[in-house]
Design a protein around this motif. Structure first.
Motif, short mmCIF file in Angstrom:
data_model
loop_
_atom_site.label_atom_id
_atom_site.label_comp_id
_atom_site.label_asym_id
_atom_site.label_seq_id
_atom_site.Cartn_x
_atom_site.Cartn_y
_atom_site.Cartn_z
N MET A 61 18.22 103.03 80.03
CA MET A 61 19.32 102.11 79.84
C MET A 61 18.99 100.75 80.44
SD MET A 61 23.32 102.41 81.03
CE MET A 61 23.84 103.47 79.66
N ARG A 62 19.48 99.69 79.79
CA ARG A 62 19.28 98.33 80.28
C ARG A 62 20.63 97.74 80.69
NH1 ARG A 62 16.01 98.65 75.60
NH2 ARG A 62 17.68 97.73 74.36
N LEU A 63 20.58 96.79 81.61
CA LEU A 63 21.78 96.12 82.09
C LEU A 63 21.64 94.63 81.83
CD1 LEU A 63 24.49 96.35 83.59
CD2 LEU A 63 23.22 96.01 85.73
N SER A 64 22.66 94.06 81.19
CA SER A 64 22.65 92.64 80.85
C SER A 64 23.96 92.01 81.32
CB SER A 64 22.47 92.45 79.34
OG SER A 64 21.24 93.01 78.91
N THR A 65 24.05 90.69 81.18
CA THR A 65 25.24 89.98 81.62
C THR A 65 25.67 88.95 80.58
OG1 THR A 65 26.23 88.83 83.51
CG2 THR A 65 24.02 88.13 82.87
N VAL A 66 26.90 88.50 80.72
CA VAL A 66 27.45 87.40 79.91
C VAL A 66 27.77 86.25 80.85
CG1 VAL A 66 29.44 86.59 78.58
CG2 VAL A 66 28.42 88.80 78.06
N ILE A 67 27.30 85.06 80.49
CA ILE A 67 27.63 83.85 81.23
C ILE A 67 28.42 82.95 80.28
CG2 ILE A 67 26.71 81.84 82.47
CD1 ILE A 67 24.16 83.49 82.98
N ASN B 27 24.35 71.20 85.34
CA ASN B 27 23.78 71.14 86.69
C ASN B 27 24.19 72.36 87.52
OD1 ASN B 27 26.44 70.50 87.12
ND2 ASN B 27 26.05 68.58 88.19
N GLU B 28 25.31 72.99 87.14
CA GLU B 28 25.72 74.24 87.77
C GLU B 28 25.29 75.43 86.92
OE1 GLU B 28 27.18 76.95 90.44
OE2 GLU B 28 26.92 74.78 90.71
N GLY B 29 25.41 75.30 85.61
CA GLY B 29 25.07 76.39 84.71
C GLY B 29 23.63 76.83 84.82
N ARG B 30 22.72 75.89 84.99
CA ARG B 30 21.30 76.21 85.12
C ARG B 30 21.07 77.26 86.22
NH1 ARG B 30 19.79 71.71 86.75
NH2 ARG B 30 19.04 70.75 84.80
N LYS B 31 21.74 77.07 87.35
CA LYS B 31 21.56 77.98 88.48
C LYS B 31 22.02 79.39 88.14
CE LYS B 31 22.66 74.07 91.48
NZ LYS B 31 23.69 73.50 92.41
N ALA C 161 20.60 84.96 87.04
CA ALA C 161 20.61 86.18 86.22
C ALA C 161 19.20 86.73 86.05
CB ALA C 161 21.24 85.89 84.86
N GLU C 162 18.24 85.84 85.88
CA GLU C 162 16.84 86.28 85.77
C GLU C 162 16.36 86.84 87.10
OE1 GLU C 162 13.49 84.62 83.19
OE2 GLU C 162 13.36 83.41 85.03
#
Length: 299
Positions: free
Chosen positions: A1-7, A14-18, A23-24
């Motif tokens: 099984m894999r686990l992923s996320t939603v952003i 400038n905040e989203g990049r972080k 997540a990586e």
């Protein structure tokens, strides 16, 4: 099984990049974003475009898979979408997955309609989706496409050099009805569900599991009808829309993931916590789930 996320695309870059980089770092298999023009309780706040956000995320990350969850025909045309997807697949060096669904009738579904036009009915959404997915599949596979359909047309639409991923980038098809299931079976590399929305507020986790089990049975029948092994499709569960509360605690997630792994799911997607929203959660619990959750299942 894999686990992923939603952003969700609610942050200036400038905040989203972080957030995408984090997540990586946390080891998620993929990070997705919604492809909407506005959405529910977020419609009066910042909301940025999905595809430009994914392009930026592709340049800010190296290993993380990226994708929409989901794109729909409500405001996309297959020809222009194909060009953008091929570009995104190139920018991300083949890390793009297209989550795609028929769309709904709320929020931004009528943004491109005239004031006197009604949103599409469920049948109309299914009709558009029936034509949208096969045409998009063709556009992503072939260097030149001419097509004349009921809703869409293409006149020598050129898509050279095509996708980095061959024969095209993967489709994760969101579907619960019979027509959508047939599209998932024929064109999908994955199938996506959020469970049964009728159970979200008044149902029980046990009822949700049974409803999802029924969806999986329908998917299996759709695959069997065209001679495809259902095991070839990944099964993706987007959380946050069932009676369960998997982010309430680490143990709650482990129990939830174990139950749905037993049903046959290969990927679970959890939302990045957003304070004072439907996706509010303890960030420490979220990060522990990201780094330790699947290990409890032996994955």
């Amino acid at each position: 099984m894999r686990l992923s996320t939603v952003i969700l695309p609610i942050h200036r870059w400038n905040e989203g990049r972080k957030l995408w980089q984090r997540a990586e770092e946390l080891g998620f298999h993929a990070a997705y974003t919604y492809d909407h023009l506005a959405w529910r309780t977020f419609r009066d706040g910042p909301w940025f475009g999905a595809l430009p956000t994914l392009a930026a995320a592709a340049t800010a990350t190296e290993r993380l898979r990226l994708g929409t969850l989901v794109t729909s025909p409500n405001f996309r045309h297959p020809v222009t979408l194909a060009k953008e997807l091929i570009t995104l697949d190139d920018v991300s060096d083949g890390r793009l997955t297209l989550g795609i669904g028929a769309g709904g009738n709320g929020f931004d579904a009528s943004t491109l309609r005239r004031g006197d036009e009604q949103p599409w009915t469920p049948r109309e959404r299914a009709d558009h989706f029936d034509e949208f997915v096969p045409l998009l599949d063709q556009l992503l596979r072939e260097p030149s496409v001419t097509y004349e359909g009921t809703f869409y047309s293409a006149n020598e639409a050129r898509n050279i050099p095509g996708c980095v991923q061959r024969p095209r980038l993967p489709f994760a098809v969101a579907a619960t009805g019979p027509r959508g299931m047939k599209l998932a079976a024929r064109y999908g590399q994955a199938w996506v569900t959020t469970g049964d929305p009728k159970l979200y507020e008044t149902g029980t986790p046990e009822q949700s599991v049974e409803a999802i089990r029924g969806q999986l049975t329908k998917l299996g029948a759709a695959c069997e009808s065209i001679g495809r092994d259902t095991a070839e499709l990944d099964k993706v569960l987007l959380t946050g829309f069932t009676p369960d509360r998997p982010l309430q605690s680490f143990d709650a997630f482990v129990d939830f993931a174990g139950t749905h792994f037993a049903l046959g799911f290969t990927e679970i997607v959890i939302h990045l916590p957003i304070p004072d929203s439907d996706f509010a959660a303890d960030e420490k619990v979220f990060e522990r789930i990201a780094t330790e959750g699947l290990a409890q299942l032996g994955h």
